[in-house]
Design an enzyme around this catalytic site. Structure first.
Site, PDB file in Angstrom:
ATOM      1  N   THR A  53       0.819  -1.211   0.000  1.00  0.00           N
ATOM      2  CA  THR A  53       0.000   0.000   0.000  1.00  0.00           C
ATOM      3  C   THR A  53       0.855   1.265   0.000  1.00  0.00           C
ATOM      4  OG1 THR A  53      -1.628  -1.241   1.309  1.00  0.00           O
ATOM      5  CG2 THR A  53      -1.949   1.122   1.126  1.00  0.00           C
ATOM      6  N   SER A  63       7.269   8.376  10.693  1.00  0.00           N
ATOM      7  CA  SER A  63       6.802   8.561   9.314  1.00  0.00           C
ATOM      8  C   SER A  63       5.321   8.224   9.152  1.00  0.00           C
ATOM      9  CB  SER A  63       7.636   7.723   8.338  1.00  0.00           C
ATOM     10  OG  SER A  63       7.486   6.345   8.589  1.00  0.00           O
ATOM     11  N   ASP A  82      14.076   6.552   9.090  1.00  0.00           N
ATOM     12  CA  ASP A  82      13.043   6.708  10.109  1.00  0.00           C
ATOM     13  C   ASP A  82      13.056   5.554  11.104  1.00  0.00           C
ATOM     14  OD1 ASP A  82      10.665   8.143  11.121  1.00  0.00           O
ATOM     15  OD2 ASP A  82       9.573   6.344  10.500  1.00  0.00           O
ATOM     16  N   HIS A 114      11.141   7.425  13.970  1.00  0.00           N
ATOM     17  CA  HIS A 114      10.087   6.438  13.724  1.00  0.00           C
ATOM     18  C   HIS A 114       8.707   7.106  13.772  1.00  0.00           C
ATOM     19  CE1 HIS A 114       9.244   1.846  13.955  1.00  0.00           C
ATOM     20  NE2 HIS A 114       8.316   2.455  13.252  1.00  0.00           N
ATOM     21  N   ARG A 163      11.656  -1.292   8.597  1.00  0.00           N
ATOM     22  CA  ARG A 163      12.114  -1.678   9.930  1.00  0.00           C
ATOM     23  C   ARG A 163      13.640  -1.600   9.941  1.00  0.00           C
ATOM     24  NH1 ARG A 163       7.779  -0.888  11.636  1.00  0.00           N
ATOM     25  NH2 ARG A 163       6.438  -2.208  12.924  1.00  0.00           N
ATOM     26  N   GLU A 221      15.988   1.231  18.899  1.00  0.00           N
ATOM     27  CA  GLU A 221      15.278   2.500  19.064  1.00  0.00           C
ATOM     28  C   GLU A 221      14.944   2.728  20.534  1.00  0.00           C
ATOM     29  OE1 GLU A 221      11.919   2.441  16.418  1.00  0.00           O
ATOM     30  OE2 GLU A 221      13.163   2.224  14.631  1.00  0.00           O
TER      31      GLU A 221
END
Length: 318
Positions: free
Chosen positions: A148, A279, A253, A277, A229, A258
């Site tokens: 998508t 986006s 991103d 992270h 990822r 993290e």
């Protein structure tokens, strides 16, 4: 009485709408775990996941039959156990197509037109050209993962007159994608690209998919974007490629760990843009999850069918 738990704060209009669909059920809604924790073991449907939930909803006498994830990625969930218990799992895939595709182009344009450099110069009140001269128009973009998000990215790329290459497992053609490749043809795609954009989920197959070998196959003038990822990329190899000029720059991103460590050299690199992270962040997130996925899936489930929107294939991991 059957129970449905939604571990998020949602608008009262949605609560009313869902209550009307399940008038004989108990509906528990709220972000605070004190609201729903004691109900997890009895919940037949749970929407939204939090760390520690499995202790209750995957216990031996749990009644869970369907989990609607509030995120598109499901790699952090206990997939094997859910599969063994025949629990339906549906993701929030598709919710992020607009915000993430916008972020992809923000990163691409930022690096191409030196916006990140000018922002730093503005903070220092420095008037400097920064050797800016690149354009995004009519360049070649490789979209690694034409789902998508990848499809929306390809659509936008065409507004810039870009040549669009795509990678998907099936190799099936897609609108706005000029040439489609399969993952085993990555070495044929990478040398052609001015921009490489990773939009893949994390699976056994995609883990560490990009390392030193892949960066060497790219143009030295190419930019690398990862909004999938962090574990899809061998971060040390990426850092080395950026330091040595194997590739021109990166917009990132997601990261292996993290939050990104303050010691990471990625923070200081002039040819890198780091975002935390975010986006997929959008004010429309809950609306899209509920209206486009949760409610239609709930209608199917209540009519005795398997919820079909974004039903996760456990063997594929997405």
């Amino acid at each position: 009485m059957k129970k449905m738990v939604i571990t998020r704060n949602i608008d009262q209009d949605y609560i009313t709408q869902i209550n009307a669909m399940i008038p004989d059920w108990e509906l528990i809604v709220g972000k605070d775990k004190n609201i729903w924790q004691e109900h997890l073991k009895d919940a037949e449907i749970i929407a939204g996941w939090h760390n520690g939930i499995e202790e209750y909803c995957l216990a031996p006498h749990s009644k869970l039959k369907w989990l609607q994830s509030w995120s598109a990625g499901v790699d952090y969930l206990p997939l094997e156990e859910m599969n063994s218990r025949n629990i339906y799992l549906t993701s929030a895939n598709g919710v992020h197509a607009y915000p993430i595709s916008e972020t992809i182009f923000a990163l691409m344009l930022g690096l191409t037109r030196k916006i990140h450099t000018y922002v730093k110069n503005q903070q220092k009140k420095t008037w400097h050209h920064a050797h800016m001269g690149l354009e995004i128009h009519e360049k070649t973009i490789g979209i690694i993962g034409v789902g998508t998000i990848g499809k929306e990215t390809a659509k936008i790329a065409k507004a810039f007159g870009m040549h669009v290459l795509g990678v998907r497992h099936s190799g099936k053609p897609e609108d706005y994608v000029d040439e489609m490749y399969t993952p085993d043809q990555l070495d044929q795609l990478l040398p052609q690209c001015d921009y490489v954009v990773v939009t893949l989920p994390l699976t056994k197959e995609t883990n560490q998919m990009f390392g030193a070998e892949q960066f060497k196959q790219m143009k030295t003038s190419a930019f690398f974007m990862n909004i999938g990822r962090g574990e899809i990329v061998v971060e040390a190899d990426l850092i080395q490629a950026l330091k040595e000029g194997t590739i021109a720059g990166a917009g990132l991103d997601v990261f292996e760990t993290e939050p990104l460590s303050p010691e990471s050299p990625l923070w200081e690199m002039e040819n890198v843009i780091v975002t935390p992270h975010t986006s997929g962040s959008t004010d429309h997130y809950n609306q899209r999850v509920i209206e486009n996925i949760l409610i239609p899936n709930l209608k199917e489930y209540l009519s005795g069918h398997i919820p079909s929107i974004n039903l996760v294939n456990f063997s594929k991991g997405y």
